[in-house]
Design a protein around this motif. Sequence first.
Motif, PDB file in Angstrom:
ATOM      1  N   THR A  53     -27.630 146.042 127.086  1.00 25.63           N
ATOM      2  CA  THR A  53     -28.671 145.633 128.043  1.00 25.63           C
ATOM      3  C   THR A  53     -28.020 145.341 129.388  1.00 25.63           C
ATOM      4  OG1 THR A  53     -28.454 143.319 127.376  1.00 25.63           O
ATOM      5  CG2 THR A  53     -30.185 144.604 126.286  1.00 25.63           C
ATOM      6  N   ASP A  54     -28.832 145.292 130.410  1.00 26.30           N
ATOM      7  CA  ASP A  54     -28.393 144.847 131.734  1.00 26.30           C
ATOM      8  C   ASP A  54     -29.159 143.579 132.101  1.00 26.30           C
ATOM      9  OD1 ASP A  54     -26.449 146.788 132.640  1.00 26.30           O
ATOM     10  OD2 ASP A  54     -28.107 148.230 132.690  1.00 26.30           O
ATOM     11  N   ILE A  55     -28.445 142.601 132.650  1.00 27.18           N
ATOM     12  CA  ILE A  55     -29.074 141.334 133.039  1.00 27.18           C
ATOM     13  C   ILE A  55     -29.730 141.489 134.403  1.00 27.18           C
ATOM     14  CG2 ILE A  55     -28.606 138.929 133.654  1.00 27.18           C
ATOM     15  CD1 ILE A  55     -26.449 138.923 131.482  1.00 27.18           C
ATOM     16  N   THR A  56     -30.966 141.001 134.505  1.00 31.72           N
ATOM     17  CA  THR A  56     -31.727 141.136 135.761  1.00 31.72           C
ATOM     18  C   THR A  56     -31.912 139.816 136.502  1.00 31.72           C
ATOM     19  OG1 THR A  56     -33.803 140.938 134.517  1.00 31.72           O
ATOM     20  CG2 THR A  56     -32.959 143.168 134.911  1.00 31.72           C
ATOM     21  N   SER A  57     -31.738 138.693 135.834  1.00 29.60           N
ATOM     22  CA  SER A  57     -31.808 137.399 136.528  1.00 29.60           C
ATOM     23  C   SER A  57     -31.211 136.303 135.654  1.00 29.60           C
ATOM     24  CB  SER A  57     -33.242 137.035 136.906  1.00 29.60           C
ATOM     25  OG  SER A  57     -33.988 136.674 135.764  1.00 29.60           O
ATOM     26  N   ILE A  58     -30.649 135.292 136.326  1.00 30.29           N
ATOM     27  CA  ILE A  58     -30.111 134.107 135.640  1.00 30.29           C
ATOM     28  C   ILE A  58     -30.554 132.888 136.433  1.00 30.29           C
ATOM     29  CG2 ILE A  58     -28.045 132.862 134.898  1.00 30.29           C
ATOM     30  CD1 ILE A  58     -26.573 135.531 134.791  1.00 30.29           C
ATOM     31  N   THR A  69     -29.676 121.083 142.655  1.00 29.07           N
ATOM     32  CA  THR A  69     -30.581 120.837 141.529  1.00 29.07           C
ATOM     33  C   THR A  69     -30.964 122.097 140.768  1.00 29.07           C
ATOM     34  OG1 THR A  69     -32.519 121.020 142.985  1.00 29.07           O
ATOM     35  CG2 THR A  69     -31.576 118.815 142.660  1.00 29.07           C
ATOM     36  N   ASP A  70     -30.764 123.272 141.390  1.00 29.51           N
ATOM     37  CA  ASP A  70     -31.205 124.506 140.745  1.00 29.51           C
ATOM     38  C   ASP A  70     -30.391 125.676 141.294  1.00 29.51           C
ATOM     39  OD1 ASP A  70     -33.559 125.667 139.022  1.00 29.51           O
ATOM     40  OD2 ASP A  70     -33.411 126.983 140.762  1.00 29.51           O
ATOM     41  N   TRP A  71     -30.019 126.586 140.403  1.00 31.34           N
ATOM     42  CA  TRP A  71     -29.209 127.739 140.776  1.00 31.34           C
ATOM     43  C   TRP A  71     -29.856 129.007 140.213  1.00 31.34           C
ATOM     44  CZ3 TRP A  71     -27.826 123.147 138.877  1.00 31.34           C
ATOM     45  CH2 TRP A  71     -26.874 122.366 139.554  1.00 31.34           C
ATOM     46  N   ASP A  72     -30.095 129.992 141.061  1.00 30.16           N
ATOM     47  CA  ASP A  72     -30.676 131.265 140.622  1.00 30.16           C
ATOM     48  C   ASP A  72     -29.760 132.399 141.049  1.00 30.16           C
ATOM     49  OD1 ASP A  72     -32.868 129.819 139.761  1.00 30.16           O
ATOM     50  OD2 ASP A  72     -34.055 130.231 141.559  1.00 30.16           O
ATOM     51  N   VAL A  83     -27.608 143.885 146.993  1.00 30.36           N
ATOM     52  CA  VAL A  83     -26.836 142.634 147.044  1.00 30.36           C
ATOM     53  C   VAL A  83     -27.272 141.673 145.937  1.00 30.36           C
ATOM     54  CG1 VAL A  83     -26.260 140.601 148.416  1.00 30.36           C
ATOM     55  CG2 VAL A  83     -26.487 142.841 149.520  1.00 30.36           C
ATOM     56  N   THR A  84     -26.304 141.239 145.132  1.00 31.31           N
ATOM     57  CA  THR A  84     -26.542 140.174 144.158  1.00 31.31           C
ATOM     58  C   THR A  84     -26.157 138.857 144.824  1.00 31.31           C
ATOM     59  OG1 THR A  84     -26.136 141.615 142.265  1.00 31.31           O
ATOM     60  CG2 THR A  84     -25.882 139.249 141.902  1.00 31.31           C
ATOM     61  N   TYR A  85     -27.000 137.850 144.725  1.00 33.99           N
ATOM     62  CA  TYR A  85     -26.764 136.603 145.449  1.00 33.99           C
ATOM     63  C   TYR A  85     -27.145 135.392 144.585  1.00 33.99           C
ATOM     64  CZ  TYR A  85     -31.835 136.713 146.164  1.00 33.99           C
ATOM     65  OH  TYR A  85     -33.195 136.752 145.949  1.00 33.99           O
ATOM     66  N   TRP A  86     -26.511 134.285 144.916  1.00 35.20           N
ATOM     67  CA  TRP A  86     -26.873 132.980 144.361  1.00 35.20           C
ATOM     68  C   TRP A  86     -27.849 132.311 145.324  1.00 35.20           C
ATOM     69  CZ3 TRP A  86     -26.126 130.972 139.696  1.00 35.20           C
ATOM     70  CH2 TRP A  86     -25.038 131.374 138.921  1.00 35.20           C
ATOM     71  N   GLU A  87     -28.878 131.688 144.771  1.00 29.71           N
ATOM     72  CA  GLU A  87     -29.789 130.861 145.564  1.00 29.71           C
ATOM     73  C   GLU A  87     -29.707 129.440 145.016  1.00 29.71           C
ATOM     74  OE1 GLU A  87     -33.707 132.431 147.282  1.00 29.71           O
ATOM     75  OE2 GLU A  87     -34.342 131.180 145.583  1.00 29.71           O
ATOM     76  N   ALA A 133     -33.370 121.864 150.769  1.00 32.72           N
ATOM     77  CA  ALA A 133     -32.928 123.106 151.384  1.00 32.72           C
ATOM     78  C   ALA A 133     -32.616 124.129 150.306  1.00 32.72           C
ATOM     79  CB  ALA A 133     -31.698 122.864 152.255  1.00 32.72           C
ATOM     80  N   THR A 134     -32.755 125.392 150.666  1.00 36.13           N
ATOM     81  CA  THR A 134     -32.380 126.495 149.791  1.00 36.13           C
ATOM     82  C   THR A 134     -31.334 127.324 150.518  1.00 36.13           C
ATOM     83  OG1 THR A 134     -34.577 126.565 148.786  1.00 36.13           O
ATOM     84  CG2 THR A 134     -33.199 128.508 148.527  1.00 36.13           C
ATOM     85  N   VAL A 135     -30.177 127.502 149.874  1.00 37.83           N
ATOM     86  CA  VAL A 135     -29.066 128.227 150.484  1.00 37.83           C
ATOM     87  C   VAL A 135     -28.824 129.501 149.677  1.00 37.83           C
ATOM     88  CG1 VAL A 135     -26.671 128.108 151.248  1.00 37.83           C
ATOM     89  CG2 VAL A 135     -28.058 126.016 151.182  1.00 37.83           C
ATOM     90  N   LYS A 136     -28.865 130.632 150.365  1.00 36.29           N
ATOM     91  CA  LYS A 136     -28.646 131.932 149.720  1.00 36.29           C
ATOM     92  C   LYS A 136     -27.218 132.376 150.015  1.00 36.29           C
ATOM     93  CE  LYS A 136     -32.109 134.761 149.811  1.00 36.29           C
ATOM     94  NZ  LYS A 136     -33.110 135.792 150.234  1.00 36.29           N
ATOM     95  N   ILE A 137     -26.450 132.678 148.949  1.00 42.38           N
ATOM     96  CA  ILE A 137     -25.017 132.949 149.072  1.00 42.38           C
ATOM     97  C   ILE A 137     -24.670 134.251 148.363  1.00 42.38           C
ATOM     98  CG2 ILE A 137     -22.707 132.066 148.553  1.00 42.38           C
ATOM     99  CD1 ILE A 137     -24.089 129.251 148.305  1.00 42.38           C
TER     100      ILE A 137
END
Length: 218
Positions: free
Chosen positions: A90-95, A176-179, A186-190, A200-204
């Motif tokens: 399988t391929d992972i689409t979100s964490i 408090t939350d990591w997506d 681009v794969t990114y952490w939010e 605040a929400t920081v996209k990295i």
Amino acid sequence: MKKIILSVGTLSLGLLLAACGQNPIQPSSQTPEQSTQVENSQTTDAMNATKDTDDAEDSTPISTNQTSQQKPSVSVTEAIEVFQKEFPDTDITSIDLDTSFGNFFYKIEGVNDLKEYEIKVDAATKGIREREEDDLDADEKNGVKRQEEKLDLSKLLTVDEVTKIAIEQTQGGQATDWDLDREGAVTYWEVDVENGKQEATVKIHAQTGEVLEVELDD
């Protein structure tokens, strides 16, 4: 003349004795030992008052704009391994890494050519809490959704690393939350950060650590 002088002297002496009689000197009723005890007691009270002041100053909290950050004991790499073991090929689409009543868990979604899968992984024990699977829609099958949404998991920054970057951007606070998600190629952490009343929400960027966006919520 002598009588007058004597009379004045006698009168003066009488007045002096009368004054002494009206204000007699009261002898101290304390013994030397009791006087020493009083002095020692006064000294001890003064020392205790000074100590209380020092203790009060020592107990003053240190002001800081960054709170203590809790961390999951299971890494994102370990959580990915749990998913891939449960759903091979399988391929992972979100964490998503989230908390529920103080407990961390990963929610991981993925697909193959025919189905989509979702599990929740306990971030303390690696145990699987929930497990779901569904058929893909006709237009998502045969690798379509798989190709469009699969995440780039190579050289992935850790949760600790992106947390540090996000908190630096918000000048303190607590994550408090990591997506982990994808936009275009681009794969990114939010990362969501709370700092007092401000959120605040920081996209990295998930591989380079580049800050792509900072969004402040009033």
